[in-house]
Write a protein that holds these residues in place. Structure first.
Motif, PDB file in Angstrom:
ATOM      1  N   GLN A  70       0.907   7.704   0.414  1.00 33.37           N
ATOM      2  CA  GLN A  70       1.362   8.994  -0.456  1.00 33.37           C
ATOM      3  C   GLN A  70       0.602   8.665  -1.312  1.00 33.37           C
ATOM      4  OE1 GLN A  70       5.262  10.389   1.612  1.00 33.37           O
ATOM      5  NE2 GLN A  70       5.430   8.184   1.677  1.00 33.37           N
ATOM      6  N   LYS A  75      11.715   6.919  -3.766  1.00 34.71           N
ATOM      7  CA  LYS A  75      12.421   7.954  -3.982  1.00 34.71           C
ATOM      8  C   LYS A  75      13.299   8.186  -5.365  1.00 34.71           C
ATOM      9  CE  LYS A  75      12.947   7.704   0.883  1.00 34.71           C
ATOM     10  NZ  LYS A  75      12.348   5.399   1.516  1.00 34.71           N
ATOM     11  N   VAL A  85      12.299  -5.439   1.438  1.00 30.52           N
ATOM     12  CA  VAL A  85      11.022  -6.005   2.093  1.00 30.52           C
ATOM     13  C   VAL A  85      10.110  -5.289   1.376  1.00 30.52           C
ATOM     14  CG1 VAL A  85       9.377  -6.562   3.668  1.00 30.52           C
ATOM     15  CG2 VAL A  85      12.131  -7.304   3.888  1.00 30.52           C
ATOM     16  N   ILE A  86      10.210  -3.950   1.314  1.00 27.84           N
ATOM     17  CA  ILE A  86       9.199  -3.731   0.580  1.00 27.84           C
ATOM     18  C   ILE A  86       8.748  -2.463  -0.720  1.00 27.84           C
ATOM     19  CG2 ILE A  86       7.708  -2.628   2.774  1.00 27.84           C
ATOM     20  CD1 ILE A  86       9.395  -0.694   3.242  1.00 27.84           C
ATOM     21  N   LEU A 105       0.907  -1.360   0.091  1.00 24.66           N
ATOM     22  CA  LEU A 105      -0.056  -0.186  -0.261  1.00 24.66           C
ATOM     23  C   LEU A 105       0.842   1.078   0.557  1.00 24.66           C
ATOM     24  CD1 LEU A 105      -2.923   1.156   0.527  1.00 24.66           C
ATOM     25  CD2 LEU A 105      -2.726   1.088   3.140  1.00 24.66           C
ATOM     26  N   THR A 125      21.567  -2.942   0.107  1.00 27.27           N
ATOM     27  CA  THR A 125      21.650  -3.063   1.159  1.00 27.27           C
ATOM     28  C   THR A 125      20.740  -2.168   1.845  1.00 27.27           C
ATOM     29  OG1 THR A 125      23.725  -2.340   1.695  1.00 27.27           O
ATOM     30  CG2 THR A 125      23.054  -4.590   1.402  1.00 27.27           C
ATOM     31  N   PHE A 126      21.116  -0.771   1.335  1.00 27.43           N
ATOM     32  CA  PHE A 126      21.227   0.604   1.834  1.00 27.43           C
ATOM     33  C   PHE A 126      19.959   1.792   1.457  1.00 27.43           C
ATOM     34  CE2 PHE A 126      23.497   4.662   3.583  1.00 27.43           C
ATOM     35  CZ  PHE A 126      22.023   4.709   4.989  1.00 27.43           C
ATOM     36  N   LEU A 127      19.988   1.947   0.322  1.00 30.34           N
ATOM     37  CA  LEU A 127      19.267   2.527  -0.165  1.00 30.34           C
ATOM     38  C   LEU A 127      17.743   1.863  -0.140  1.00 30.34           C
ATOM     39  CD1 LEU A 127      21.338   4.506  -2.913  1.00 30.34           C
ATOM     40  CD2 LEU A 127      20.772   5.273  -0.120  1.00 30.34           C
ATOM     41  N   ALA A 128      17.568   1.180  -0.391  1.00 27.39           N
ATOM     42  CA  ALA A 128      16.033   0.724  -0.609  1.00 27.39           C
ATOM     43  C   ALA A 128      15.974  -0.562   0.434  1.00 27.39           C
ATOM     44  CB  ALA A 128      15.670   0.047  -1.962  1.00 27.39           C
ATOM     45  N   ASN A 129      14.693  -1.004   1.056  1.00 26.03           N
ATOM     46  CA  ASN A 129      14.725  -1.803   1.455  1.00 26.03           C
ATOM     47  C   ASN A 129      13.717  -2.885   0.960  1.00 26.03           C
ATOM     48  OD1 ASN A 129      13.005  -3.875   3.304  1.00 26.03           O
ATOM     49  ND2 ASN A 129      12.502  -2.468   5.334  1.00 26.03           N
TER      50      ASN A 129
END
Lengths: 223, 79
Positions: free
Chosen positions: B18, B41, B68-69, B15, B62-66
């Protein structure tokens, strides 16, 4: 019982977490985000707030702080670790707990006293509660929506790893009304609501949250 | 030096409140015909020439994106 409470730049609830530890007859040991050791503590609390300004994603930068590398290693060896609110987000980013926390479904920051049901009273942090007990503690978060894929949700439900569920209307769009979860071993627990704000009826809605810190005392004494 | 762009978007099944809020505001502002908006982003990195694609992918994942989502893409662009 010595319990480490981490402070990152932007942490807010470290002092209340320390106070909760003291209410449970423990010694609160302040840990700084730049520390490279855990000072021999028996357990760690990752408290709420806005570590590193919530930049990038909530918890995404804190997860790489030096002290968190120590916490990850200790948690994987079985040390009890509790993440509250931003702490839960950090533990999820650190992969100590599955899933992720996203913006509340209605975009509003939610700040209210929230009823929870205790779904698992066998973790290191919940043994003092009766099964299915309902507790009232503050919830205050803008990014508290618990998200995980179907496979992960099935695993959490099947292994009884949902620790707390929201009672009544879902406040933030969390899947399966999940307010808190644990890892497979039961030593790491994360939840969005704030038990450390509900340890004394004088300063909180109830003292229902104190049970988490007393549970830890039992766990540490037994170990 | 090269410019590298990393785009991070919420996974389709997650979901995106925003994006929905933006989509819901558009008709109120008199813009019709926009059926959906998803918000993500966009990162612009100035990168030394000896940084390889595998390293950039690791930074994104590993950092800029997660993951999982979120989904992510890395591309090199003209500075």
């Amino acid at each position: 019982m010595r319990v480490g409470v981490i402070t990152f730049p932007g942490t807010l609830d470290d002092v209340d977490a320390q106070r909760a530890v003291k209410y449970a007859d423990g010694e609160a040991v302040p840990l700084w985000h730049g520390d490279h050791d855990l000072k021999g503590v028996d357990a760690v609390i990752v408290p709420g707030g806005f570590s590193y300004g919530d930049y990038l994603r909530c918890g995404a930068i804190a997860r790489f702080a030096p002290v968190m590398q120590e916490v990850i290693e200790a948690a994987n060896k079985g040390m009890p670790v509790l993440g509250i609110c931003n702490g839960f987000q950090i533990l999820a980013e650190a992969h100590l707990l599955p899933g992720a926390l996203v913006r509340n479904h209605k975009l509003h920051f939610v700040c209210r006293d929230q009823w929870l049901s205790v779904e698992n009273n066998t973790t290191a942090w919940t043994t003092r509660y009766d099964a299915k007990a309902e507790i009232l503690v503050p919830l205050k978060s803008g990014e508290g929506g618990y998200q995980a894929n179907e496979e992960t949700l099935k695993e959490l439900e099947g292994e009884n790893r949902v620790v707390f569920r929201y009672v009544g209307e879902n406040p933030n769009g969390s899947r399966n009304n999940i307010a808190g979860i644990t890892n497979a071993r039961g030593n790491v627990v994360g939840l969005m609501p704030h038990p450390e704000h509900a340890i004394d009826a004088l300063t909180g809605p109830t003292d229902d949250g104190l049970g988490m810190f007393l549970s830890l005392l039992d766990t540490v004494v037994k170990a | 030096m090269a410019r590298v762009v990393v785009d991070v978007m919420p996974k389709p099944e997650i979901l995106d409140p925003q994006g929905q809020a933006v989509a819901n505001a558009l008709p109120r502002l008199g813009f019709d015909g926009i059926t959906a908006v998803r918000q993500g982003k966009h990162f612009e990195l100035e990168v030394a020439d000896d940084v390889d694609d595998a390293t950039l992918a690791k930074i994104a994942e590993t950092f800029l994106a997660n993951p999982v989502i979120e989904d992510w893409t890395v591309r090199r662009v003209e500075a």
